[in-house]
Motif scaffolding. Structure first.
Motif, mmCIF file in Angstrom:
data_model
loop_
_atom_site.group_PDB
_atom_site.id
_atom_site.type_symbol
_atom_site.label_atom_id
_atom_site.label_comp_id
_atom_site.label_asym_id
_atom_site.label_seq_id
_atom_site.Cartn_x
_atom_site.Cartn_y
_atom_site.Cartn_z
ATOM 1 N N GLU A 66 0.816 -1.212 0.000
ATOM 2 C CA GLU A 66 0.000 0.000 0.000
ATOM 3 C C GLU A 66 0.852 1.266 0.000
ATOM 4 O O GLU A 66 0.365 2.335 -0.361
ATOM 5 C CB GLU A 66 -0.945 -0.002 1.204
ATOM 6 N N GLY A 67 2.104 1.171 0.386
ATOM 7 C CA GLY A 67 2.972 2.343 0.429
ATOM 8 C C GLY A 67 3.780 2.562 -0.841
ATOM 9 O O GLY A 67 3.830 3.657 -1.376
ATOM 10 N N CYS A 68 4.405 1.500 -1.346
ATOM 11 C CA CYS A 68 5.331 1.677 -2.481
ATOM 12 C C CYS A 68 4.878 0.964 -3.752
ATOM 13 O O CYS A 68 5.518 1.116 -4.784
ATOM 14 C CB CYS A 68 6.730 1.201 -2.100
ATOM 15 N N PHE A 69 3.804 0.183 -3.671
ATOM 16 C CA PHE A 69 3.205 -0.488 -4.823
ATOM 17 C C PHE A 69 4.046 -1.625 -5.396
ATOM 18 O O PHE A 69 3.813 -2.071 -6.508
ATOM 19 C CB PHE A 69 2.838 0.518 -5.935
ATOM 20 N N ARG A 70 5.036 -2.105 -4.618
ATOM 21 C CA ARG A 70 5.797 -3.273 -5.057
ATOM 22 C C ARG A 70 5.141 -4.538 -4.524
ATOM 23 O O ARG A 70 4.444 -4.511 -3.517
ATOM 24 C CB ARG A 70 7.241 -3.211 -4.526
ATOM 25 N N THR A 71 5.393 -5.659 -5.191
ATOM 26 C CA THR A 71 4.938 -6.946 -4.680
ATOM 27 C C THR A 71 5.917 -7.412 -3.614
ATOM 28 O O THR A 71 7.040 -6.884 -3.504
ATOM 29 C CB THR A 71 4.886 -8.006 -5.792
ATOM 30 N N GLY A 72 5.534 -8.411 -2.850
ATOM 31 C CA GLY A 72 6.434 -8.965 -1.846
ATOM 32 C C GLY A 72 7.722 -9.469 -2.474
ATOM 33 O O GLY A 72 8.815 -9.273 -1.926
ATOM 34 N N ASP A 73 7.619 -10.098 -3.646
ATOM 35 C CA ASP A 73 8.803 -10.600 -4.340
ATOM 36 C C ASP A 73 9.707 -9.455 -4.779
ATOM 37 O O ASP A 73 10.922 -9.527 -4.654
ATOM 38 C CB ASP A 73 8.385 -11.443 -5.553
ATOM 39 N N GLU A 74 9.117 -8.380 -5.289
ATOM 40 C CA GLU A 74 9.919 -7.227 -5.727
ATOM 41 C C GLU A 74 10.620 -6.579 -4.539
ATOM 42 O O GLU A 74 11.777 -6.151 -4.654
ATOM 43 C CB GLU A 74 9.021 -6.215 -6.440
ATOM 44 N N ILE A 75 9.937 -6.508 -3.412
ATOM 45 C CA ILE A 75 10.552 -5.955 -2.210
ATOM 46 C C ILE A 75 11.750 -6.809 -1.797
ATOM 47 O O ILE A 75 12.830 -6.296 -1.496
ATOM 48 C CB ILE A 75 9.522 -5.856 -1.066
ATOM 49 N N ALA A 76 11.569 -8.126 -1.820
ATOM 50 C CA ALA A 76 12.646 -9.045 -1.428
ATOM 51 C C ALA A 76 13.832 -8.967 -2.388
ATOM 52 O O ALA A 76 14.985 -9.086 -1.971
ATOM 53 C CB ALA A 76 12.110 -10.469 -1.369
ATOM 54 N N ARG A 77 13.562 -8.755 -3.675
ATOM 55 C CA ARG A 77 14.632 -8.720 -4.679
ATOM 56 C C ARG A 77 15.280 -7.352 -4.849
ATOM 57 O O ARG A 77 16.304 -7.219 -5.517
ATOM 58 C CB ARG A 77 14.080 -9.148 -6.055
ATOM 59 N N TRP A 78 14.713 -6.300 -4.268
ATOM 60 C CA TRP A 78 15.147 -4.932 -4.542
ATOM 61 C C TRP A 78 16.652 -4.742 -4.383
ATOM 62 O O TRP A 78 17.300 -4.157 -5.246
ATOM 63 C CB TRP A 78 14.403 -3.954 -3.633
ATOM 64 N N ARG A 79 17.212 -5.249 -3.314
ATOM 65 C CA ARG A 79 18.645 -5.036 -3.055
ATOM 66 C C ARG A 79 19.534 -5.725 -4.080
ATOM 67 O O ARG A 79 20.674 -5.317 -4.300
ATOM 68 C CB ARG A 79 19.006 -5.493 -1.654
ATOM 69 N N SER A 80 19.048 -6.782 -4.710
ATOM 70 C CA SER A 80 19.869 -7.496 -5.688
ATOM 71 C C SER A 80 19.598 -7.051 -7.127
ATOM 72 O O SER A 80 20.264 -7.519 -8.047
ATOM 73 C CB SER A 80 19.659 -9.011 -5.560
ATOM 74 N N MET A 81 18.641 -6.141 -7.328
ATOM 75 C CA MET A 81 18.345 -5.644 -8.684
ATOM 76 C C MET A 81 19.469 -4.726 -9.159
ATOM 77 O O MET A 81 20.105 -4.037 -8.362
ATOM 78 C CB MET A 81 17.040 -4.844 -8.691
ATOM 79 N N SER A 82 19.663 -4.696 -10.459
ATOM 80 C CA SER A 82 20.626 -3.752 -11.035
ATOM 81 C C SER A 82 20.038 -2.344 -10.982
ATOM 82 O O SER A 82 18.819 -2.166 -10.827
ATOM 83 C CB SER A 82 20.912 -4.121 -12.492
ATOM 84 N N ASP A 83 20.888 -1.332 -11.109
ATOM 85 C CA ASP A 83 20.404 0.045 -11.143
ATOM 86 C C ASP A 83 19.442 0.254 -12.305
ATOM 87 O O ASP A 83 18.462 0.987 -12.178
ATOM 88 C CB ASP A 83 21.565 1.036 -11.254
ATOM 89 N N LEU A 84 19.695 -0.389 -13.433
ATOM 90 C CA LEU A 84 18.814 -0.266 -14.592
ATOM 91 C C LEU A 84 17.430 -0.826 -14.280
ATOM 92 O O LEU A 84 16.409 -0.204 -14.596
ATOM 93 C CB LEU A 84 19.429 -0.981 -15.802
ATOM 94 N N GLU A 85 17.387 -1.981 -13.629
ATOM 95 C CA GLU A 85 16.109 -2.585 -13.274
ATOM 96 C C GLU A 85 15.375 -1.725 -12.235
ATOM 97 O O GLU A 85 14.174 -1.482 -12.352
ATOM 98 C CB GLU A 85 16.323 -4.002 -12.746
ATOM 99 N N ARG A 86 16.086 -1.231 -11.245
ATOM 100 C CA ARG A 86 15.468 -0.360 -10.238
ATOM 101 C C ARG A 86 14.918 0.901 -10.889
ATOM 102 O O ARG A 86 13.818 1.352 -10.568
ATOM 103 C CB ARG A 86 16.474 0.034 -9.165
ATOM 104 N N SER A 87 15.694 1.482 -11.784
ATOM 105 C CA SER A 87 15.266 2.691 -12.472
ATOM 106 C C SER A 87 13.992 2.438 -13.268
ATOM 107 O O SER A 87 13.067 3.260 -13.261
ATOM 108 C CB SER A 87 16.389 3.182 -13.397
ATOM 109 N N HIS A 88 13.912 1.290 -13.939
ATOM 110 C CA HIS A 88 12.712 0.932 -14.694
ATOM 111 C C HIS A 88 11.507 0.834 -13.754
ATOM 112 O O HIS A 88 10.421 1.335 -14.071
ATOM 113 C CB HIS A 88 12.936 -0.386 -15.446
ATOM 114 N N PHE A 89 11.685 0.214 -12.602
ATOM 115 C CA PHE A 89 10.595 0.114 -11.639
ATOM 116 C C PHE A 89 10.153 1.495 -11.163
ATOM 117 O O PHE A 89 8.958 1.793 -11.102
ATOM 118 C CB PHE A 89 11.006 -0.747 -10.432
ATOM 119 N N MET A 90 11.109 2.354 -10.826
ATOM 120 C CA MET A 90 10.792 3.682 -10.300
ATOM 121 C C MET A 90 10.118 4.570 -11.347
ATOM 122 O O MET A 90 9.229 5.350 -11.015
ATOM 123 C CB MET A 90 12.065 4.368 -9.803
#
Length: 63
Positions: free
Chosen positions: A29-53
């Motif tokens: 409800e706060g950031c609109f990510r799924t539980g899996d996306e939250i868990a993977r966030w730290r291991s995502m590349s900057d490009l992938e994070r940027s795409h999400f944001m």
């Protein structure tokens, strides 16, 4: 006069706003990510994070 060295690129911060509850669709409800996306966030590349944001999370925000 010498050119100042360029600033290092900034790390993409988490979109977490401290409201950590999953709704019926499975999105936080706060950031609109799924539980899996939250868990993977730290291991995502900057490009992938940027795409999400820039693309994924804004599209999930309520109208």
């Amino acid at each position: 006069m010498s050119n100042p060295s360029p600033l290092p690129p900034q790390a993409i911060l988490s979109p977490c706003v401290g409201i950590c509850r999953l709704d019926a669709r499975g999105y936080c409800e706060g950031c609109f990510r799924t539980g899996d996306e939250i868990a993977r966030w730290r291991s995502m590349s900057d490009l992938e994070r940027s795409h999400f944001m820039d693309v994924v999370l804004p599209a999930r925000e309520p109208a």
